[in-house]
Design a protein around this motif. Structure first.
Motif, PDB file in Angstrom:
ATOM      1  N   PHE A  78       1.087  -1.365   0.205  1.00  0.00           N
ATOM      2  CA  PHE A  78       0.242  -0.168  -0.025  1.00  0.00           C
ATOM      3  C   PHE A  78       0.660   1.608   0.260  1.00  0.00           C
ATOM      4  O   PHE A  78       0.372   2.225  -0.895  1.00  0.00           O
ATOM      5  N   LEU A  79       1.783   1.353   0.802  1.00  0.00           N
ATOM      6  CA  LEU A  79       2.422   3.207   1.149  1.00  0.00           C
ATOM      7  C   LEU A  79       3.900   3.086  -0.089  1.00  0.00           C
ATOM      8  O   LEU A  79       3.249   4.220  -0.260  1.00  0.00           O
ATOM      9  N   ASN A  80       4.259   2.124  -0.236  1.00  0.00           N
ATOM     10  CA  ASN A  80       5.106   2.340  -1.610  1.00  0.00           C
ATOM     11  C   ASN A  80       4.397   1.715  -2.668  1.00  0.00           C
ATOM     12  O   ASN A  80       5.450   2.884  -3.012  1.00  0.00           O
ATOM     13  N   THR A  81       3.539   1.906  -3.083  1.00  0.00           N
ATOM     14  CA  THR A  81       2.614   2.004  -4.322  1.00  0.00           C
ATOM     15  C   THR A  81       1.569   2.830  -4.160  1.00  0.00           C
ATOM     16  O   THR A  81       2.364   4.019  -5.595  1.00  0.00           O
ATOM     17  N   ILE A  82       1.410   3.616  -3.348  1.00  0.00           N
ATOM     18  CA  ILE A  82       1.071   5.243  -3.019  1.00  0.00           C
ATOM     19  C   ILE A  82       2.673   6.321  -3.269  1.00  0.00           C
ATOM     20  O   ILE A  82       2.527   6.950  -4.674  1.00  0.00           O
ATOM     21  N   CYS A  83       3.587   5.490  -2.878  1.00  0.00           N
ATOM     22  CA  CYS A  83       4.374   6.953  -3.200  1.00  0.00           C
ATOM     23  C   CYS A  83       5.195   6.599  -4.985  1.00  0.00           C
ATOM     24  O   CYS A  83       5.238   7.732  -5.528  1.00  0.00           O
ATOM     25  N   LEU A  84       5.163   5.321  -4.873  1.00  0.00           N
ATOM     26  CA  LEU A  84       5.399   5.209  -6.729  1.00  0.00           C
ATOM     27  C   LEU A  84       4.314   6.064  -7.965  1.00  0.00           C
ATOM     28  O   LEU A  84       4.629   6.362  -8.920  1.00  0.00           O
ATOM     29  N   THR A  85       2.801   6.049  -7.201  1.00  0.00           N
ATOM     30  CA  THR A  85       2.118   6.233  -8.386  1.00  0.00           C
ATOM     31  C   THR A  85       2.471   8.394  -8.128  1.00  0.00           C
ATOM     32  O   THR A  85       2.490   8.642  -9.175  1.00  0.00           O
ATOM     33  N   VAL A  86       3.188   8.489  -7.062  1.00  0.00           N
ATOM     34  CA  VAL A  86       3.642   9.953  -6.798  1.00  0.00           C
ATOM     35  C   VAL A  86       5.284  10.550  -7.426  1.00  0.00           C
ATOM     36  O   VAL A  86       4.725  11.017  -8.669  1.00  0.00           O
ATOM     37  N   ILE A  87       5.852   9.934  -7.415  1.00  0.00           N
ATOM     38  CA  ILE A  87       6.787   9.775  -8.143  1.00  0.00           C
ATOM     39  C   ILE A  87       6.395  10.184  -9.625  1.00  0.00           C
ATOM     40  O   ILE A  87       7.082   9.942 -10.290  1.00  0.00           O
ATOM     41  N   TYR A  88       6.449   8.307 -10.345  1.00  0.00           N
ATOM     42  CA  TYR A  88       5.686   8.391 -11.388  1.00  0.00           C
ATOM     43  C   TYR A  88       4.821   8.249 -12.002  1.00  0.00           C
ATOM     44  O   TYR A  88       4.415   8.593 -13.490  1.00  0.00           O
ATOM     45  N   GLY A  89       3.675   8.713 -11.336  1.00  0.00           N
ATOM     46  CA  GLY A  89       2.404   9.439 -12.438  1.00  0.00           C
ATOM     47  C   GLY A  89       1.395   8.290 -12.582  1.00  0.00           C
ATOM     48  O   GLY A  89       1.042   8.814 -13.720  1.00  0.00           O
ATOM     49  N   GLN A  90       1.379   7.428 -12.053  1.00  0.00           N
ATOM     50  CA  GLN A  90       1.222   6.372 -12.417  1.00  0.00           C
ATOM     51  C   GLN A  90      -0.456   6.094 -12.101  1.00  0.00           C
ATOM     52  O   GLN A  90      -0.039   6.134 -10.369  1.00  0.00           O
ATOM     53  N   ALA A  91      -0.900   5.234 -12.359  1.00  0.00           N
ATOM     54  CA  ALA A  91      -2.352   4.787 -11.842  1.00  0.00           C
ATOM     55  C   ALA A  91      -2.622   3.469 -10.601  1.00  0.00           C
ATOM     56  O   ALA A  91      -1.239   2.718 -10.481  1.00  0.00           O
ATOM     57  N   PHE A  92      -2.669   4.355  -9.250  1.00  0.00           N
ATOM     58  CA  PHE A  92      -2.462   3.225  -8.119  1.00  0.00           C
ATOM     59  C   PHE A  92      -3.633   1.610  -8.684  1.00  0.00           C
ATOM     60  O   PHE A  92      -2.359   1.204  -8.072  1.00  0.00           O
ATOM     61  N   ALA A  93      -4.396   2.319  -8.994  1.00  0.00           N
ATOM     62  CA  ALA A  93      -5.219   0.722  -9.533  1.00  0.00           C
ATOM     63  C   ALA A  93      -4.405  -0.031 -10.243  1.00  0.00           C
ATOM     64  O   ALA A  93      -4.823  -1.601 -10.308  1.00  0.00           O
ATOM     65  N   ALA A  94      -3.511   1.014 -11.249  1.00  0.00           N
ATOM     66  CA  ALA A  94      -3.011  -0.186 -12.049  1.00  0.00           C
ATOM     67  C   ALA A  94      -1.277  -1.209 -11.544  1.00  0.00           C
ATOM     68  O   ALA A  94      -1.536  -2.331 -12.201  1.00  0.00           O
ATOM     69  N   ILE A  95      -0.844  -0.237 -10.812  1.00  0.00           N
ATOM     70  CA  ILE A  95       0.449  -1.151 -10.374  1.00  0.00           C
ATOM     71  C   ILE A  95       0.053  -2.162  -9.171  1.00  0.00           C
ATOM     72  O   ILE A  95       0.527  -2.917  -8.906  1.00  0.00           O
ATOM     73  N   LEU A  96      -0.523  -2.089  -8.222  1.00  0.00           N
ATOM     74  CA  LEU A  96      -1.233  -2.096  -7.245  1.00  0.00           C
ATOM     75  C   LEU A  96      -0.882  -4.455  -7.806  1.00  0.00           C
ATOM     76  O   LEU A  96      -0.440  -4.598  -6.691  1.00  0.00           O
ATOM     77  N   PRO A  97      -2.097  -4.664  -8.298  1.00  0.00           N
ATOM     78  CA  PRO A  97      -2.280  -6.139  -8.857  1.00  0.00           C
ATOM     79  C   PRO A  97      -0.846  -6.250  -8.812  1.00  0.00           C
ATOM     80  O   PRO A  97      -0.447  -7.706  -8.194  1.00  0.00           O
ATOM     81  N   ALA A  98       0.231  -5.870  -9.628  1.00  0.00           N
ATOM     82  CA  ALA A  98       1.929  -6.817  -9.555  1.00  0.00           C
ATOM     83  C   ALA A  98       2.493  -6.806  -8.756  1.00  0.00           C
ATOM     84  O   ALA A  98       3.137  -7.803  -8.159  1.00  0.00           O
ATOM     85  N   ARG A  99       1.732  -5.112  -8.147  1.00  0.00           N
ATOM     86  CA  ARG A  99       2.868  -5.181  -6.367  1.00  0.00           C
ATOM     87  C   ARG A  99       2.360  -6.146  -5.505  1.00  0.00           C
ATOM     88  O   ARG A  99       3.076  -7.075  -4.508  1.00  0.00           O
ATOM     89  N   ALA A 100       0.815  -6.793  -5.752  1.00  0.00           N
ATOM     90  CA  ALA A 100       0.241  -8.053  -3.926  1.00  0.00           C
ATOM     91  C   ALA A 100       0.596  -8.740  -4.929  1.00  0.00           C
ATOM     92  O   ALA A 100       0.774  -9.527  -3.994  1.00  0.00           O
ATOM     93  N   LEU A 101       0.867  -9.211  -5.922  1.00  0.00           N
ATOM     94  CA  LEU A 101       1.354 -10.120  -6.384  1.00  0.00           C
ATOM     95  C   LEU A 101       2.624 -11.272  -6.431  1.00  0.00           C
ATOM     96  O   LEU A 101       3.187 -11.509  -5.829  1.00  0.00           O
ATOM     97  N   LYS A 102       3.361 -10.430  -6.200  1.00  0.00           N
ATOM     98  CA  LYS A 102       5.388 -10.224  -6.111  1.00  0.00           C
ATOM     99  C   LYS A 102       5.151 -10.460  -4.464  1.00  0.00           C
ATOM    100  O   LYS A 102       6.012 -11.110  -4.292  1.00  0.00           O
ATOM    101  N   ASN A 103       4.766  -9.553  -3.836  1.00  0.00           N
ATOM    102  CA  ASN A 103       4.881  -9.778  -2.405  1.00  0.00           C
ATOM    103  C   ASN A 103       4.031 -10.739  -1.437  1.00  0.00           C
ATOM    104  O   ASN A 103       4.772 -11.787  -1.265  1.00  0.00           O
ATOM    105  N   LEU A 104       3.258 -11.028  -2.004  1.00  0.00           N
ATOM    106  CA  LEU A 104       2.244 -12.056  -1.762  1.00  0.00           C
ATOM    107  C   LEU A 104       3.888 -13.583  -2.386  1.00  0.00           C
ATOM    108  O   LEU A 104       3.331 -14.592  -1.838  1.00  0.00           O
TER     109      LEU A 104
END
Length: 190
Positions: A129-155
């Motif tokens: 959650f928190l790092n994904t929010i930071c990445l959306t701010v840095i790179y301007g990507q949508a939170f919902a777009a990068i959240l599934p891949a990050r969640a899967l990787k961490n799982l």
């Protein structure tokens, strides 16, 4: 609640010890060196070992020391090997991870279930959650777009990181290394 507050007060007292500071320095050096080594498997899976010293510091000295160590080490690693733009918010997230590990590990028996719970909590709150929010701010990507891949990787990485950390910690405990870093017990007067 009193036990929880004591966790933080005891941990903050650890900072007064030269033994704590030298242990932090030694494990920071180990973490920097380990940061240069990782096992890549595919595009998303990277097994790194530099987080092990962070957990060990939190285990030995608690949430205050663990948070300071993790935050300072994040800045040091960025100075030595920058990857992308520096984001102070991510350093704060790393600080929070050290605090969380300290809350789970400090003055408690190390079990695989405790490690799994700690890693899951840190991965969910900090990494997903928190790092994904930071990445959306840095790179301007949508939170919902990068959240599934990050969640899967961490799982996927959750049990792997947990087993590696538990195995290393148990090995270091069995050989008696942690006794060297903890405060010696004060002799009782007769």
């Amino acid at each position: 609640m009193k036990k929880f507050v004591t966790l933080f007060t005891d941990s903050s007292k650890e900072l007064k010890s030269v033994r704590t500071l030298t242990t932090m320095a030694m494990l920071a050096a180990v973490a920097v060196i380990l940061g240069f080594f990782s096992i890549e498997y595919g595009q998303f899976i990277r097994i790194g070992f530099s987080g092990i010293p962070n957990g060990i510091i939190s285990y030995l000295f608690g949430p205050v020391v663990g948070g300071i160590f993790s935050g300072a080490l994040d800045i040091l690693k960025y100075i030595l090997k920058p990857t992308g733009p520096f984001c102070p918010q991510m350093t704060l997230v790393t600080f929070l991870a050290g605090v969380l590990y300290g809350c789970f590990f400090y003055k408690k028996k190390m079990t695989i279930w405790r490690v799994l719970a700690a890693k899951f909590t840190v991965m969910l709150i900090c990494n997903v959650f928190l790092n994904t929010i930071c990445l959306t701010v840095i790179y301007g990507q949508a939170f919902a777009a990068i959240l599934p891949a990050r969640a899967l990787k961490n799982l996927i990485m959750w049990p792997i990181d947990s087993v590696i950390f538990f195995a290393v910690t148990k090995l270091l405990e069995q050989i008696g290394l942690f006794r060297l870093f903890r405060k010696p017990a004060v002799a009782k007067s007769l």
